[in-house]
Design an enzyme around this catalytic site. Structure first.
Site, PDB file in Angstrom:
ATOM      1  N   GLY A  49       0.830  -1.196   0.000  1.00 45.75           N
ATOM      2  CA  GLY A  49       0.000   0.000   0.000  1.00 45.75           C
ATOM      3  C   GLY A  49       0.863   1.243   0.000  1.00 45.75           C
ATOM      4  N   CYS A  50       0.269   2.368  -0.377  1.00 46.96           N
ATOM      5  CA  CYS A  50       1.053   3.608  -0.467  1.00 46.96           C
ATOM      6  C   CYS A  50       1.494   4.091   0.906  1.00 46.96           C
ATOM      7  CB  CYS A  50       0.261   4.678  -1.203  1.00 46.96           C
ATOM      8  SG  CYS A  50      -1.412   4.972  -0.577  1.00 46.96           S
ATOM      9  N   TYR A  51       0.577   4.162   1.862  1.00 46.79           N
ATOM     10  CA  TYR A  51       0.967   4.580   3.209  1.00 46.79           C
ATOM     11  C   TYR A  51       1.953   3.596   3.854  1.00 46.79           C
ATOM     12  CZ  TYR A  51      -2.860   8.048   3.292  1.00 46.79           C
ATOM     13  OH  TYR A  51      -3.695   9.107   3.045  1.00 46.79           O
TER      14      TYR A  51
END
Length: 306
Positions: free
Chosen positions: A113-115
């Protein structure tokens, strides 16, 4: 010999950016479905089976269905959804942390995921090296461009131009928590405070630390550890220069790198670990291309926007 590639969900934000990064790449023969076929199960199954590698740019449940469609084939899969990030039999597609060989030899790779990309880049190496404790309840404050929410959120920001800041995940059950905890080697899931700002792309992930309370190493030691971890990376860089501010710009161009910072208080009792990345780059499409290159035995940064 060209590599047959199918992007399932090529019309979405992540899929479109992956296709842009593949332009001019003669190593790949892209299998493309027409508008009428993109939602046809038989056409998708045939495309997946015809491909050497399929990249899934789909909602979680649709990604699980696509994996079922791949049954009976030898097709390798990169899943950009969150459906398989902590699933058995899947390799987590963060080569700087998991190892390039693991991804090169995997059939099933799940894009981070990006976070979590920002959080794990900062915290995982420090916990692994014993510079930070594994049993601390870490907090994560993060802001992202609205493109990270997909077409629905993009449309909302287009139709509600007065939104200046959107905090969400207020029920404290964000789907990114499982991968954050697992791949950082933590005993507790972090407290995660995500938000969205009126910029199309970009991301800041901020992990504040009370070093005198948790017993972690000083800020320079933390910076040195991260510098050593990413010394050979062409994608992740640790910034050693002082900075008075970090900015996300509405005019930002696509970027597939990631920059890490360690800020320390004058008495070294506090620190902030900060990652700057593009939520659509190293946080999504750029990571998929990096993993694709590794799986195909190509230079990992080919086609990346660095």
């Amino acid at each position: 010999m060209t590599i047959r590639l199918f992007i399932d969900g090529a019309a979405g934000t992540t899929g479109l950016e992956i296709r842009e990064r593949l332009q001019g790449r003669e190593e790949f023969d892209l299998i493309v479905l027409g508008d009428a076929e993109r939602k046809d199960e038989t056409a998708r199954r045939d495309a997946i089976h015809a491909a050497d590698i399929a990249i899934l740019c789909l909602p979680d449940e649709a990604a699980k269905e696509a994996v079922k469609l791949a049954e009976g084939s030898d097709t390798r899969i990169i899943d950009a959804s969150s459906a398989h990030r902590v699933a058995d039999g899947w390799t987590y597609g963060f080569p700087e942390l998991i190892g390039h060989d693991a991804i090169a030899n995997a059939r099933f790779v799940s894009n981070p995921g990006c976070y979590p990309t920002g959080f794990l880049a900062l915290v995982a190496p420090l916990v692994r090296a014993g510079r930070l404790p594994e049993n601390w309840a870490y907090t994560v404050n993060a802001v992202s461009g609205f493109s990270g929410g997909g077409n629905a959120l993009i449309d909302r920001f287009d139709t509600e131009p007065d939104i200046a800041f959107r905090a969400y995940g207020l029920s404290l059950g964000h789907k990114h928590l499982a991968e954050m905890q697992r791949y950082a080697g933590l005993k507790h899931a972090p407290v995660f405070s995500p938000a969205v700002i009126p910029a199309h792309r970009g991301m800041i992930v901020d992990v504040p630390l009370s070093l005198d309370v948790i017993g972690g190493e000083g800020s320079q030691t933390l910076r040195d550890e991260l510098t050593a971890t990413y010394a050979n990376s062409r994608v992740v860089k640790v910034n050693s220069e002082p900075a008075s501010e970090l900015l996300l710009r509405k005019s930002a161009e696509p970027w597939d790198g990631m920059e890490l910072f360690v800020f320390g208080s004058p008495d070294d009792s506090q620190a902030r670990l900060v990652a700057h990345l593009d939520n659509l780059g190293k946080g999504a499409s750029g990571a998929a291309i990096q993993n694709l290159n590794i799986m195909c035995g190509l230079p990992e940064t080919t086609g990346l926007r660095l």
